[in-house]
Design a protein around this motif. Structure first.
Motif: not given
Length: 420
Positions: A9-19
């Motif tokens: 949930l949330g594909a910004g900087d943090r979400g994209a990095k975790h993914a």
């Protein structure tokens, strides 16, 4: 065993990095769904993870409506939007990793903790500093007794002059009413880290801090509302065209430049600085969060600690820490630990191998990877002890932050409340 399945949930900087951790470890985790309101970010994320259209949505509620389609959820929405999805997905039986801060007030923090404990799911809060190789080495020394009893600690967070301007003057965390306090947004990591190192939260706190520099009172004569129109930009260390332009020239197509533009071209950057928030004069924004703050803490075991956060440092550097014990002293800078033994009068220097710089673009010195690795392992093995930042510990450190901010605002000494 099959890889742990995740929705984000949330594909910004943090979400994209975790993914991206899942892309690097496909045998351990895979992303099966995303909710992101911004089409550009959502499209990029869907492409990277080869997601089907029915698993991509602008609203997390659409994924929740599908029921339990994954083992776990990564909640990387804006800070104020953590509580509702955390409660909803806990109820559905998802294990949860939520970015820090998990919530912005005591009632909301308790609501999340209650929801995960009632549902019997695991919760990991994104306190990445607990997961760095440096922290592991430092804590091992403290726990070993080499320093004797810990008497006091000095801990510094150097925010960096440009990071303050980017995130906390022009950016999303500039206002406490729209986001949260500086202490919660930036430094909840640090109060949590001190709690982890000492093994207990503080009992009492006091705090002082204010917004001293980034205000209209310090605006240079002749400064314009926007850097592109400014006649004094050559003399201004906070010039947006210079800072972001240099990042573009070096092809650093990541945070913080990725927050300003989606298209990494000179024309796109110029347009963003002409009309967007990141082109504003740092002395003419609507910011109100502090640019420096100190917190004094007293712990139940008798130790005291001071924490200093300041914007006015060369770069987003490693935290520096001095720990004073009855048998020795430890000095650490995020990469090297020096231990001095009072009895032998000898010194040992320990170099710690990290993984990247101690900032968001550098993976927080291995903390980002450590956080994800521990969470995935906990879910895969059904062992919550793999998580170093669980619900009760995180609730305690959030209560410490809230107490410190009350102390700053009220000029008081605050007691940190018992979470039970």
């Amino acid at each position: 065993m099959p890889p742990v399945s995740l929705i984000v949930l949330g594909a910004g900087d943090r979400g994209a990095k975790h993914a991206k951790w899942a892309l690097a470890h496909p045998d351990r985790a895979r992303v099966v769904g995303v909710a992101e309101p911004r089409e550009v970010h959502r499209t990029r994320f869907v492409h990277d993870h080869a997601l089907p259209p029915e698993r991509s949505t602008s609203d997390w509620r659409d994924l929740a409506a599908l029921g339990k389609i994954a083992d776990a959820v990564l909640i990387c929405t804006p800070d104020r939007l953590h509580v509702e999805p955390a409660v909803a997905f806990a109820t559905l039986g998802y294990h949860i990793m939520v970015e820090k801060p998990m919530a912005l007030d005591e009632a909301s923090c308790r609501e999340i903790v209650t929801a995960v404990e009632r549902s019997g799911v695991m919760l990991s809060v994104g306190h990445v500093l607990r997961y760095t190789p440096y922290t592991s080495a430092l804590k091992q020394i403290v726990d070993s007794g080499r320093l004797g009893s810990i008497v006091s600690i000095q801990h510094l967070e150097p925010v960096g002059f440009w990071h303050q301007a980017h995130s906390f003057v022009r950016g999303n965390w500039r206002r406490s009413d729209e986001a949260t306090s500086m202490l919660m947004a930036k430094s909840c990591h640090d109060l949590d880290w001190l709690q982890y190192v000492l093994g207990e939260p503080p009992a009492r706190v006091s705090s002082f801090g204010r917004l001293s520099h980034f205000s209209p009172a310090n605006r240079p004569v002749g400064a314009a509302d926007r850097c592109l129109d400014c006649s004094v930009t050559a003399e201004c260390p906070y010039s947006a065209p210079r800072f972001y332009g240099e990042l573009l020239e070096r092809k650093e197509h990541r945070w913080p430049l990725s927050v300003v533009v989606d298209d990494f071209t000179p024309d796109a950057l110029k347009e963003a600085l002409r009309v967007g928030p990141y082109g504003r004069c740092v002395y003419g924004c609507d910011n109100d969060v502090v640019d420096h703050q100190v917190v004094a803490m007293e712990y139940p075991g008798g130790a005291t600690a001071t924490f200093t956060m300041t914007a006015f440092t060369e770069a987003v550097g490693n935290r520096s820490t001095r720990i004073f014990g009855t048998h020795g002293e430890l000095v650490g800078d995020g990469q090297t630990i020096r231990v001095y033994d009072f009895l032998t009068r000898t010194e040992e220097s320990i170099a710690v191998t990290g993984d990247g710089a101690m900032n968001a673009s550098g993976g927080h010195g291995g903390g980002d990877a450590g956080l994800m690795g521990a969470f995935i392992e906990a879910v895969a093995t059904k062992d919550p002890t793999r998580i170093k930042s669980g619900p009760r510990d995180s609730l305690l450190s959030h209560l410490s932050v809230l107490a410190a901010e009350r102390a700053r605002r009220n000029g008081s000494v605050e007691t940190v409340r018992d979470p039970l």
